[in-house]
Design a protein around this motif. Structure first.
Motif, PDB file in Angstrom:
ATOM      1  N   LEU A  87      12.838  13.019  -9.550  1.00 42.94           N
ATOM      2  CA  LEU A  87      13.827  12.658  -8.379  1.00 42.94           C
ATOM      3  C   LEU A  87      13.433  13.668  -7.386  1.00 42.94           C
ATOM      4  N   GLN A  88      13.594  14.983  -7.809  1.00 41.48           N
ATOM      5  CA  GLN A  88      12.905  15.601  -6.418  1.00 41.48           C
ATOM      6  C   GLN A  88      11.741  15.688  -5.797  1.00 41.48           C
ATOM      7  N   ILE A  89      10.607  15.576  -7.265  1.00 38.42           N
ATOM      8  CA  ILE A  89       9.275  15.574  -6.997  1.00 38.42           C
ATOM      9  C   ILE A  89       8.785  14.618  -5.944  1.00 38.42           C
ATOM     10  N   VAL A  90       9.778  13.223  -6.505  1.00 36.94           N
ATOM     11  CA  VAL A  90       9.748  11.616  -6.336  1.00 36.94           C
ATOM     12  C   VAL A  90      10.086  11.906  -4.291  1.00 36.94           C
ATOM     13  N   ALA A  91      11.141  12.809  -3.617  1.00 34.78           N
ATOM     14  CA  ALA A  91      11.627  12.921  -2.745  1.00 34.78           C
ATOM     15  C   ALA A  91      10.799  13.869  -1.876  1.00 34.78           C
ATOM     16  N   GLU A  92      10.120  14.406  -2.526  1.00 35.16           N
ATOM     17  CA  GLU A  92       9.010  15.493  -1.683  1.00 35.16           C
ATOM     18  C   GLU A  92       8.189  14.470  -1.753  1.00 35.16           C
ATOM     19  N   GLU A  93       7.678  13.776  -2.290  1.00 39.59           N
ATOM     20  CA  GLU A  93       6.302  12.687  -1.838  1.00 39.59           C
ATOM     21  C   GLU A  93       6.158  12.069  -0.415  1.00 39.59           C
ATOM     22  N   ALA A  94       8.086  11.247   0.055  1.00 34.97           N
ATOM     23  CA  ALA A  94       8.417  10.767  -0.094  1.00 34.97           C
ATOM     24  C   ALA A  94       8.246  10.914   1.944  1.00 34.97           C
TER      25      ALA A  94
ATOM     26  N   GLY B 271       5.396   9.056   3.860  1.00 32.99           N
ATOM     27  CA  GLY B 271       7.203   8.681   4.852  1.00 32.99           C
ATOM     28  C   GLY B 271       7.320   7.672   3.872  1.00 32.99           C
ATOM     29  N   THR B 272       6.761   6.721   2.979  1.00 31.85           N
ATOM     30  CA  THR B 272       7.572   6.132   2.253  1.00 31.85           C
ATOM     31  C   THR B 272       7.004   6.168   0.270  1.00 31.85           C
ATOM     32  N   VAL B 273       8.101   5.789  -0.287  1.00 34.72           N
ATOM     33  CA  VAL B 273       7.431   6.051  -1.627  1.00 34.72           C
ATOM     34  C   VAL B 273       8.126   4.766  -2.759  1.00 34.72           C
TER      35      VAL B 273
ATOM     36  N   LYS C 124       0.557  -1.000  -0.155  1.00 34.02           N
ATOM     37  CA  LYS C 124       0.472   0.314   0.108  1.00 34.02           C
ATOM     38  C   LYS C 124       0.854   1.730   0.113  1.00 34.02           C
ATOM     39  N   TYR C 125       2.188   1.067  -0.267  1.00 38.90           N
ATOM     40  CA  TYR C 125       3.034   2.308  -0.223  1.00 38.90           C
ATOM     41  C   TYR C 125       2.593   2.728  -1.832  1.00 38.90           C
ATOM     42  N   ALA C 126       2.708   4.376  -2.036  1.00 40.66           N
ATOM     43  CA  ALA C 126       2.638   5.286  -3.081  1.00 40.66           C
ATOM     44  C   ALA C 126       3.764   4.568  -4.138  1.00 40.66           C
ATOM     45  N   PHE C 127       3.504   4.756  -5.385  1.00 39.18           N
ATOM     46  CA  PHE C 127       4.603   4.398  -6.151  1.00 39.18           C
ATOM     47  C   PHE C 127       4.208   4.849  -7.515  1.00 39.18           C
ATOM     48  N   ARG C 128       5.351   5.365  -7.835  1.00 34.66           N
ATOM     49  CA  ARG C 128       6.163   5.808  -8.895  1.00 34.66           C
ATOM     50  C   ARG C 128       7.278   5.661 -10.096  1.00 34.66           C
ATOM     51  N   THR C 129       7.036   5.616 -11.035  1.00 31.72           N
ATOM     52  CA  THR C 129       8.117   5.958 -12.249  1.00 31.72           C
ATOM     53  C   THR C 129       8.731   6.428 -13.191  1.00 31.72           C
ATOM     54  N   LEU C 130       9.825   6.124 -13.148  1.00 31.14           N
ATOM     55  CA  LEU C 130      10.844   6.686 -13.591  1.00 31.14           C
ATOM     56  C   LEU C 130      11.749   6.384 -14.504  1.00 31.14           C
ATOM     57  N   ASN C 131      12.108   7.214 -15.595  1.00 24.16           N
ATOM     58  CA  ASN C 131      13.742   6.432 -16.308  1.00 24.16           C
ATOM     59  C   ASN C 131      14.988   6.974 -16.249  1.00 24.16           C
TER      60      ASN C 131
ATOM     61  N   HIS D 254      18.563   9.446   0.165  1.00 23.03           N
ATOM     62  CA  HIS D 254      17.196   9.143   0.585  1.00 23.03           C
ATOM     63  C   HIS D 254      16.880   7.240   0.758  1.00 23.03           C
ATOM     64  N   LEU D 255      17.996   7.097  -0.015  1.00 20.96           N
ATOM     65  CA  LEU D 255      18.805   5.096  -0.304  1.00 20.96           C
ATOM     66  C   LEU D 255      18.303   4.981   1.376  1.00 20.96           C
ATOM     67  N   GLU D 256      19.123   5.873   1.660  1.00 25.51           N
ATOM     68  CA  GLU D 256      20.203   5.429   2.876  1.00 25.51           C
ATOM     69  C   GLU D 256      18.788   6.379   4.243  1.00 25.51           C
ATOM     70  N   SER D 257      18.436   6.949   3.949  1.00 23.96           N
ATOM     71  CA  SER D 257      16.641   6.941   4.888  1.00 23.96           C
ATOM     72  C   SER D 257      16.271   6.644   4.812  1.00 23.96           C
ATOM     73  N   GLY D 258      15.892   5.907   3.571  1.00 27.05           N
ATOM     74  CA  GLY D 258      14.457   4.110   3.752  1.00 27.05           C
ATOM     75  C   GLY D 258      13.218   4.917   3.301  1.00 27.05           C
ATOM     76  N   ARG D 259      12.954   6.679   3.043  1.00 29.09           N
ATOM     77  CA  ARG D 259      12.091   6.928   2.524  1.00 29.09           C
ATOM     78  C   ARG D 259      11.786   7.019   1.045  1.00 29.09           C
ATOM     79  N   ILE D 260      12.874   6.425   0.114  1.00 29.65           N
ATOM     80  CA  ILE D 260      12.525   5.848  -0.855  1.00 29.65           C
ATOM     81  C   ILE D 260      13.360   4.320  -1.179  1.00 29.65           C
ATOM     82  N   ILE D 261      12.228   3.852  -1.159  1.00 31.15           N
ATOM     83  CA  ILE D 261      12.048   2.276  -1.663  1.00 31.15           C
ATOM     84  C   ILE D 261      12.365   2.019  -3.131  1.00 31.15           C
ATOM     85  N   LEU D 262      13.825   1.726  -3.878  1.00 34.19           N
ATOM     86  CA  LEU D 262      14.414   2.035  -5.197  1.00 34.19           C
ATOM     87  C   LEU D 262      14.276   0.789  -5.547  1.00 34.19           C
TER      88      LEU D 262
END
Length: 431
Positions: A80-87, A91-93, A64-71, A114-122
């Motif tokens: 990427l900054q927009i995804v980071a702000e959403e995270a 909490g987690t994207v 149930k986490y937010a899901f975003r797709t980028l290339n 952001h990977l280190e903090s766990g906010r973005i699950i890549l």
């Protein structure tokens, strides 16, 4: 505008994923990660259309986490900054980053904290070998999982699901996909489910329905949709396997032109997985010990073909076929192991000699295990006469050397020399 069928059929939970059960099946690593809610960033590595995006989508749906797709190649640092702000807000994207091997240093430097903090699950997706193409800084923060082309059975399962699904699939249409058309659909796409589903939708929506409203998808329609001619309209696919058999027999018979003809027919059918598998079998079954380097080069050629895909894959495949045809041949390896297996199946085995039994435990010496063993490296030429086969079959001989290549000629001479010395028939020690 309606989204493509492959997009609509994208799974929302792990149970809906077709294939890749070594990762998402019950008790497997990604399944365990989702169940434990202990997600970590990962890189999914494999051919196009094999489920990398589906796995990411299913992970997001299951958690149930937010899901975003980028290339990584086409989207900017601002994206990427927009995804980071959403995270930060949610909490987690989960971010699926396609073509991650093309991530430049600027985007990478932004992403790492952001990977280190766990906010973005890549979840990085790539068709390139990540151990070669992806920066170590990213690799060290991710798990690397390989995905594989889907089997024909898995492809058929996914296609049939799309045909029946009335909401996301084509179930609202009355479609009769003929058996031979289904076979061509899954073969021509080489395990690429995205291509198969989108091609199926194109065929269905461009084919006028019959008077009763049914859309009949025949083999010619599927051939036209994918621009791949089938080897035969044979309903059971027998002709397809006849061509595969003819390829092997032509190589075994050293007929280059015939082998290239049958290879061309398989290439036109788009059947890269079966070509790859059969060439590997041929290399070790028919060439074998007569020319081991040819077998090694065949493995390299097959790996190159699988990475390239068609049409370029035809080049290393042709090179391999030509070399295998013109190489000396030997089936002594398969004959030897089959002879050994047949004897074992017929009860031709006995107790392992005591001096060969495991002696790495307390009390083994009392049982006489290993006490009489002679360590070959302690003797001249690293060899000493002693019995290795069980008493019941101590004179068994499985390997029959052939003389078609210098490598096996040398093996055969050594084998005969060792055999004679082992049986005490010659005072000459092996080299």
């Amino acid at each position: 505008m309606q989204q493509p069928l492959a997009y609509r059929m994208r799974p929302t939970k792990l149970e809906e994923i077709v294939g890749q059960q070594h990762l998402v099946g019950p008790g497997k690593i990604i399944n365990r990660m989702v169940s434990a809610k202990m997600l970590s960033s990962m890189i999914l590595y494999g051919p196009p259309g094999t489920g990398k995006t589906s796995i990411a989508s299913a992970i997001a749906g299951s958690t149930k986490y937010a899901f975003r797709t980028l290339n990584a190649a086409t989207d900017s640092k601002k994206d990427l900054q927009i995804v980071a702000e959403e995270a930060k807000m949610s909490g987690t994207v989960i971010l699926l980053l396609d073509e991650i091997h093309r991530l430049d240093k600027t985007k990478q430097d932004f992403l790492l904290p952001h990977l280190e903090s766990g906010r973005i699950i890549l979840i990085g997706a790539t068709t390139e070998n990540p151990y070669i193409t992806i920066n170590p800084a990213i690799r060290s923060r991710t798990q690397i999982f390989q995905v594989y082309p889907l089997t024909e059975e898995q492809m058929e399962q996914a296609v049939n699901r799309a045909l029946k699904d009335p909401d996301k699939g084509l179930g609202q249409l009355s479609i009769d996909l003929k058996v031979e058309a289904l076979q061509q659909l899954v073969r021509a796409t080489n395990g690429d489910l995205r291509s198969a589903l989108n091609g199926l939708e194109l065929a269905a929506k461009s084919t006028p329905p019959a008077e009763d409203g049914q859309i009949i998808l025949t083999l010619p329609i599927i051939e036209e949709s994918f621009q791949h001619k089938a080897l035969s309209a044979d309903k059971n696919g027998d002709a397809h396997y006849d061509v595969i058999s003819a390829l092997q027999k032509s190589i075994r018979g050293s007929d280059v032109d015939a082998a290239l003809h049958y290879l061309a027919r398989l290439i036109e059918a788009g059947d890269l997985p079966i070509i790859a598998r059969r060439l590997l079998v041929i290399a070790y079954e028919d060439i074998g010990l007569a020319n081991p380097p040819a077998a090694s080069r065949t493995v390299t050629a097959v790996e190159a073909a699988q990475k390239l895909g068609f049409p370029e894959a035809r080049i290393p495949l042709a090179d391999a076929v030509i070399e295998l045809c013109l190489s000396p041949k030997s089936n002594s390896g398969i004959n030897a192991i089959d002879k050994a297996i047949d004897q074992v199946k017929a009860g031709g085995f006995g107790d392992v000699p005591a001096h060969l039994k495991d002696a790495h435990y307390q009390g083994a010496a009392k049982l006489g295990h290993g006490t009489e063993y002679k360590y070959p490296h302690a003797f001249p030429n690293d060899w000493v006469q002693q019995q290795y086969l069980p008493d019941k079959i101590k004179n068994a001989q499985y390997y029959q050397p052939k003389q078609n290549g210098r490598f096996e000629q040398a093996l055969g001479q050594q084998y005969e020399q060792l055999l004679a010395a082992q049986r005490g028939k010659s005072p000459k020690k092996p080299n």
